[in-house]
Design an enzyme around this catalytic site. Structure first.
Site, PDB file in Angstrom:
ATOM      1  N   ASP A 144      -2.663  -5.445   0.102  1.00  0.00           N
ATOM      2  CA  ASP A 144      -3.332  -4.167   0.352  1.00  0.00           C
ATOM      3  C   ASP A 144      -3.911  -3.564  -0.929  1.00  0.00           C
ATOM      4  O   ASP A 144      -3.468  -3.869  -2.039  1.00  0.00           O
ATOM      5  CB  ASP A 144      -2.333  -3.160   0.933  1.00  0.00           C
ATOM      6  CG  ASP A 144      -1.957  -3.462   2.376  1.00  0.00           C
ATOM      7  OD1 ASP A 144      -2.282  -4.562   2.861  1.00  0.00           O
ATOM      8  OD2 ASP A 144      -1.326  -2.597   3.003  1.00  0.00           O
ATOM      9  N   ASP A 145      -4.853  -2.658  -0.726  1.00  0.00           N
ATOM     10  CA  ASP A 145      -5.339  -1.698  -1.746  1.00  0.00           C
ATOM     11  C   ASP A 145      -6.404  -2.240  -2.700  1.00  0.00           C
ATOM     12  O   ASP A 145      -6.926  -1.500  -3.510  1.00  0.00           O
ATOM     13  CB  ASP A 145      -4.202  -1.092  -2.587  1.00  0.00           C
ATOM     14  CG  ASP A 145      -3.240  -0.264  -1.762  1.00  0.00           C
ATOM     15  OD1 ASP A 145      -3.432  -0.198  -0.522  1.00  0.00           O
ATOM     16  OD2 ASP A 145      -2.306   0.327  -2.336  1.00  0.00           O
ATOM     17  N   HIS A 152      -8.815  -1.196   5.297  1.00  0.00           N
ATOM     18  CA  HIS A 152      -7.672  -0.379   4.835  1.00  0.00           C
ATOM     19  C   HIS A 152      -8.163   1.040   4.518  1.00  0.00           C
ATOM     20  O   HIS A 152      -7.670   1.661   3.571  1.00  0.00           O
ATOM     21  CB  HIS A 152      -7.040  -1.047   3.617  1.00  0.00           C
ATOM     22  CG  HIS A 152      -5.658  -0.543   3.282  1.00  0.00           C
ATOM     23  ND1 HIS A 152      -4.704  -0.244   4.220  1.00  0.00           N
ATOM     24  CD2 HIS A 152      -5.066  -0.294   2.079  1.00  0.00           C
ATOM     25  CE1 HIS A 152      -3.595   0.161   3.618  1.00  0.00           C
ATOM     26  NE2 HIS A 152      -3.797   0.163   2.314  1.00  0.00           N
ATOM     27  N   HIS A 191      -8.374   5.403   1.117  1.00  0.00           N
ATOM     28  CA  HIS A 191      -6.916   5.346   1.010  1.00  0.00           C
ATOM     29  C   HIS A 191      -6.334   6.745   0.799  1.00  0.00           C
ATOM     30  O   HIS A 191      -5.566   6.996  -0.129  1.00  0.00           O
ATOM     31  CB  HIS A 191      -6.500   4.413  -0.138  1.00  0.00           C
ATOM     32  CG  HIS A 191      -5.126   3.839   0.036  1.00  0.00           C
ATOM     33  ND1 HIS A 191      -3.999   4.497  -0.352  1.00  0.00           N
ATOM     34  CD2 HIS A 191      -4.695   2.678   0.586  1.00  0.00           C
ATOM     35  CE1 HIS A 191      -2.929   3.753  -0.079  1.00  0.00           C
ATOM     36  NE2 HIS A 191      -3.339   2.645   0.503  1.00  0.00           N
ATOM     37  N   HIS A 229       0.723  -5.944  -2.658  1.00  0.00           N
ATOM     38  CA  HIS A 229      -0.452  -5.206  -3.139  1.00  0.00           C
ATOM     39  C   HIS A 229      -1.125  -5.962  -4.285  1.00  0.00           C
ATOM     40  O   HIS A 229      -0.442  -6.382  -5.227  1.00  0.00           O
ATOM     41  CB  HIS A 229      -0.056  -3.802  -3.610  1.00  0.00           C
ATOM     42  CG  HIS A 229       0.441  -2.923  -2.503  1.00  0.00           C
ATOM     43  ND1 HIS A 229       1.727  -3.000  -2.024  1.00  0.00           N
ATOM     44  CD2 HIS A 229      -0.191  -1.973  -1.761  1.00  0.00           C
ATOM     45  CE1 HIS A 229       1.868  -2.129  -1.038  1.00  0.00           C
ATOM     46  NE2 HIS A 229       0.731  -1.498  -0.848  1.00  0.00           N
TER      47      HIS A 229
HETATM   48 ZN   LIG Z   1      -2.441   0.859   0.913  1.00  0.00          ZN
END
Ligand SMILES: [Zn+2]
Length: 282
Positions: free
Chosen positions: A87-88, A138, A142, A232
Site C-alpha cells: 500500500d501507499d 488506494h 490517502h 507498505h
Molecule cells: Zn494506506
C-alpha cells in the site's frame, strides 16, 4: 469511460479537513452529551445501550474485514496461495527496489497505489503493471479521516485515483482498499458505481510501526493458505526493513509449498481476465 471528477471537491483544502473534523467532533459531542444525560438520570440500561451502539458504530467503521458496510475479499482462492499486497506507493526510491526484488524472485504482487503519487511517478506504476503486477485503487490522497469524508469528496477520492491508474496503465483498476482499511457509510454504493471491489487483508504486518526486520519476518511467516498480507512500499522512514526481510521470507514460504498470487484477477492487454488463483498445494 473516464470519470468526471469535481475539481472543487477533489482538492486537499482546509475546508474539507474542517468539515471532517466538525463531523467527527459532532458525533463525539452528541455521544458524550447523551451519555452524561443518561448517566445522571435514572436509566443505566440506556447508558449500556448507548455504549453498545457506539462500539458497534466504531466496529463498523474501523474493523478491516467487517462485511456490514461494504462486502470485501480478505482471502485468495486456491490451496497453498498467498498474496503480497503493498500500500501507499509508488515511492521513487523503495518501489523500484521492490520491483527489482520481485522480478528476481519471480513473484507477482498487488500494489494499492495512492492516486496523486501515481500521477507524480507514473513510470514506476507503469513498470509494475507491465511486469505483471496488479495495480489497485488506494484513493487519491490517502486522507486519514476517510470514514468521515463528505459524499462529494469521497466519490472524488475514488474516481480520481481510478482515472490516474487508467491514464498510466491503460485500463481501469478493479480493486480498492481504503486508507487504514477504514469504512464509510456510502462506500458500498460508490464502489459499485465505480466497478470496484473492496480488498481487505488477513495478515497485518504493522510495518508502519516497526523497522525491526526480525519482527516483520515473524509476522509475515505466520501466513497460511489463502492469506492476504498487508505491507507498505512507501513509509515516512523508508521501507528498508521490508526490503531486507522479503527475499528470505519469500524463499521460506516457497519452501513450505506456498505460491504467490495477485489479490484478484487482472486484465491482460487483450482485455481478458487472468485468474489470480493457483493450483499447487503445500
Ligand atoms: Zn494506506
Amino acid at each position: 469511460m473516464a470519470s468526471q471528477i469535481p475539481a472543487a471537491s477533489a482538492g486537499l483544502g482546509t475546508t474539507d479537513m474542517a468539515r471532517s473534523v466538525i463531523f467527527f467532533s459532532s458525533i463525539l459531542a452528541i455521544t458524550a452529551l447523551l451519555a452524561l444525560l443518561y448517566a445522571f438520570s435514572l436509566s443505566w440500561l440506556l447508558l449500556v445501550v448507548l455504549s453498545a451502539t457506539t462500539l458497534l458504530i466504531l466496529y463498523l467503521l474501523f474493523h478491516p474485514r467487517n462485511q456490514w458496510l461494504v462486502a470485501n475479499r480478505s482471502r485468495v482462492d486456491g490451496a497453498g496461495c498467498v498474496a503480497l499486497t503493498f500500500d501507499d506507493g509508488p515511492d521513487p526510491v523503495d518501489t523500484p527496489k521492490l520491483l527489482d526484488l520481485l522480478r528476481e524472485k519471480d513473484v507477482k504482487a498487488t500494489f494499492f497505489v495512492v492516486g496523486k503519487r501515481a500521477d507524480q511517478y507514473p513510470e514506476i506504476v507503469r513498470r509494475a503493471w507491465t511486469e505483471g503486477h496488479l495495480i489497485a485503487n488506494h484513493t487519491w490522497s490517502h486522507y486519514s479521516l476517510f470514514c468521515f469524508l463528505m459524499p462529494g469528496r469521497l466519490r472524488a477520492e475514488i474516481d480520481r485515483c481510478t482515472e490516474s491508474i487508467r491514464r498510466t496503465c491503460g485500463s481501469r483498476p478493479r480493486f480498492f482498499r481504503s486508507p487504514v482499511g477504514l469504512r464509510h457509510p456510502l462506500l458500498a454504493p460508490y464502489l459499485e458505481d465505480a466497478g470496484l471491489e473492496y480488498v481487505s487483508w488477513t495478515i497485518r504486518t504493522r510495518d508502519t510501526l516497526t523497522a525491526n526486520s526480525s519482527i516483520l519476518a515473524r509476522r509475515i511467516l505466520k501466513a497460511a493458505s489463502g492469506d492476504i498480507i498487508l505491507l507498505h512500499d512507501h513509509l515516512p522512514g523508508g521501507a528498508d526493513a521490508m526490503l531486507e526481510v522479503l527475499p528470505r521470507v519469500i524463499d521460506e514460504l516457497r519452501e513450505r509449498g506456498f505460491e504467490f498470487v495477485l489479490a484478484g484477477p487482472r486484465e491482460d492487454t487483450g482485455g481478458t481476465l487472468q485468474s489470480a488463483a493457483c493450483e499447487s498445494a503445500p
